[in-house]
Scaffold this motif. Sequence first.
Motif, short mmCIF file in Angstrom:
data_model
loop_
_atom_site.label_atom_id
_atom_site.label_comp_id
_atom_site.label_asym_id
_atom_site.label_seq_id
_atom_site.Cartn_x
_atom_site.Cartn_y
_atom_site.Cartn_z
N ILE A 210 0.93 -1.13 -0.09
CA ILE A 210 0.00 0.03 -0.15
C ILE A 210 0.79 1.14 -0.06
O ILE A 210 2.01 1.29 0.60
CB ILE A 210 -0.97 0.02 1.23
CG1 ILE A 210 -1.88 1.18 1.07
CG2 ILE A 210 -0.21 -0.05 2.72
CD1 ILE A 210 -3.22 0.99 2.26
N SER A 211 0.44 2.36 -0.72
CA SER A 211 1.10 3.54 -0.83
C SER A 211 0.32 4.57 -0.96
O SER A 211 -0.80 4.57 -1.22
CB SER A 211 2.41 3.57 -1.93
OG SER A 211 1.47 3.19 -3.14
N ARG A 212 0.74 5.65 -0.83
CA ARG A 212 -0.06 7.13 -1.00
C ARG A 212 0.53 8.16 -1.81
O ARG A 212 1.85 8.35 -1.28
CB ARG A 212 -0.66 7.53 0.28
CG ARG A 212 0.04 8.01 1.25
CD ARG A 212 -0.65 8.04 2.74
NE ARG A 212 -1.74 8.98 2.59
CZ ARG A 212 -2.71 8.71 3.42
NH1 ARG A 212 -2.80 8.27 4.49
NH2 ARG A 212 -3.90 9.95 3.38
N ASP A 213 0.04 8.97 -2.37
CA ASP A 213 0.50 10.27 -3.08
C ASP A 213 -0.50 11.30 -2.55
O ASP A 213 -1.61 11.46 -3.24
CB ASP A 213 0.60 10.18 -4.54
CG ASP A 213 1.24 11.27 -5.17
OD1 ASP A 213 1.25 12.28 -4.41
OD2 ASP A 213 1.70 11.08 -6.27
N ASN A 214 0.01 11.95 -1.45
CA ASN A 214 -0.98 12.97 -0.87
C ASN A 214 -1.19 14.11 -2.07
O ASN A 214 -2.14 14.87 -1.71
CB ASN A 214 -0.33 13.63 0.53
CG ASN A 214 -0.56 12.49 1.54
OD1 ASN A 214 -1.28 11.60 1.55
ND2 ASN A 214 0.46 12.57 2.68
N ALA A 215 -0.33 14.47 -2.59
CA ALA A 215 -0.25 15.62 -3.54
C ALA A 215 -1.23 15.28 -4.78
O ALA A 215 -2.09 16.27 -5.32
CB ALA A 215 0.97 15.60 -4.57
N LYS A 216 -1.32 13.81 -4.99
CA LYS A 216 -2.71 13.38 -5.71
C LYS A 216 -3.65 13.05 -5.11
O LYS A 216 -4.83 12.55 -5.78
CB LYS A 216 -2.22 12.33 -6.72
CG LYS A 216 -1.16 12.72 -7.68
CD LYS A 216 -0.63 11.77 -8.76
CE LYS A 216 0.37 12.03 -9.55
NZ LYS A 216 0.98 10.92 -10.35
N ASN A 217 -3.86 13.03 -3.85
CA ASN A 217 -4.90 12.45 -3.05
C ASN A 217 -5.30 11.21 -3.45
O ASN A 217 -6.59 10.77 -3.51
CB ASN A 217 -6.09 13.57 -3.18
CG ASN A 217 -5.91 14.65 -2.45
OD1 ASN A 217 -5.75 15.03 -1.35
ND2 ASN A 217 -5.97 15.90 -3.44
N THR A 218 -4.21 10.13 -3.68
CA THR A 218 -4.55 8.98 -4.02
C THR A 218 -3.88 7.95 -3.14
O THR A 218 -2.74 8.18 -3.00
CB THR A 218 -4.21 8.99 -5.64
OG1 THR A 218 -5.01 9.91 -6.33
CG2 THR A 218 -4.45 7.56 -6.13
N VAL A 219 -4.54 6.79 -3.21
CA VAL A 219 -3.85 5.71 -2.40
C VAL A 219 -3.88 4.57 -3.45
O VAL A 219 -4.79 4.18 -4.34
CB VAL A 219 -4.76 5.21 -1.00
CG1 VAL A 219 -4.05 3.98 -0.46
CG2 VAL A 219 -4.64 6.49 -0.05
N TYR A 220 -2.74 3.78 -3.37
CA TYR A 220 -2.59 2.48 -4.31
C TYR A 220 -2.36 1.55 -3.53
O TYR A 220 -2.12 1.34 -2.37
CB TYR A 220 -1.41 2.77 -5.40
CG TYR A 220 -1.46 4.09 -5.88
CD1 TYR A 220 -0.52 5.17 -5.38
CD2 TYR A 220 -1.96 4.18 -7.08
CE1 TYR A 220 -0.53 6.38 -6.10
CE2 TYR A 220 -1.84 5.41 -7.81
CZ TYR A 220 -1.34 6.55 -7.30
OH TYR A 220 -1.30 7.66 -7.97
N LEU A 221 -2.71 0.39 -4.12
CA LEU A 221 -2.64 -1.21 -3.51
C LEU A 221 -1.92 -1.84 -4.84
O LEU A 221 -2.73 -2.17 -5.79
CB LEU A 221 -3.80 -1.58 -3.03
CG LEU A 221 -3.57 -3.13 -2.50
CD1 LEU A 221 -2.90 -2.91 -1.09
CD2 LEU A 221 -5.09 -3.92 -2.25
N GLN A 222 -0.67 -2.10 -4.58
CA GLN A 222 -0.17 -3.02 -5.60
C GLN A 222 -0.13 -4.46 -5.25
O GLN A 222 0.24 -4.64 -4.11
CB GLN A 222 1.40 -2.65 -5.72
CG GLN A 222 2.17 -3.40 -6.71
CD GLN A 222 1.93 -3.33 -7.99
OE1 GLN A 222 1.64 -2.32 -8.50
NE2 GLN A 222 1.72 -4.40 -8.87
#
Length: 124
Positions: free
Chosen positions: A70-82
């Motif tokens: 799991i990771s997040r990009d706060n600048a894009k307001n997006t969380v990812y799940l690889q």
Amino acid sequence: QVQLVESGGGLVQAGGSVRLSCADSGRTGSTYTMAWFRQAPGKEREFVAGIGWYRDESYYADSVKGRFTISRDNAKNTVYLQMNSLDHEDTAVYFCAATGSLRIPTMSYEYVYWGQGTQVTVSS
């Protein structure tokens, strides 16, 4: 107002990979702890992974540890799940969730905001 929208699900072969995204269209997600849950047919919704907002700490269910990230990009307001090394037991609807808690809860009732879910189907 947090508004979560998941994307990236689909059909994938066993052993394959897929990345899910969860965008907060309300643009407030950077201060929330975020998590992914999943629900398979006939089963209860279960915690998969979570990530804090101020220290980027993460926590995983034992069933996905070492395979999912799991990771997040706060600048894009997006969380990812690889998700890697998928098997048929990973087949489920995956939900993104947000909470104002400073820790990473694993119980679904502790999350206030939810996305609509995205289907991941792993074929053998």
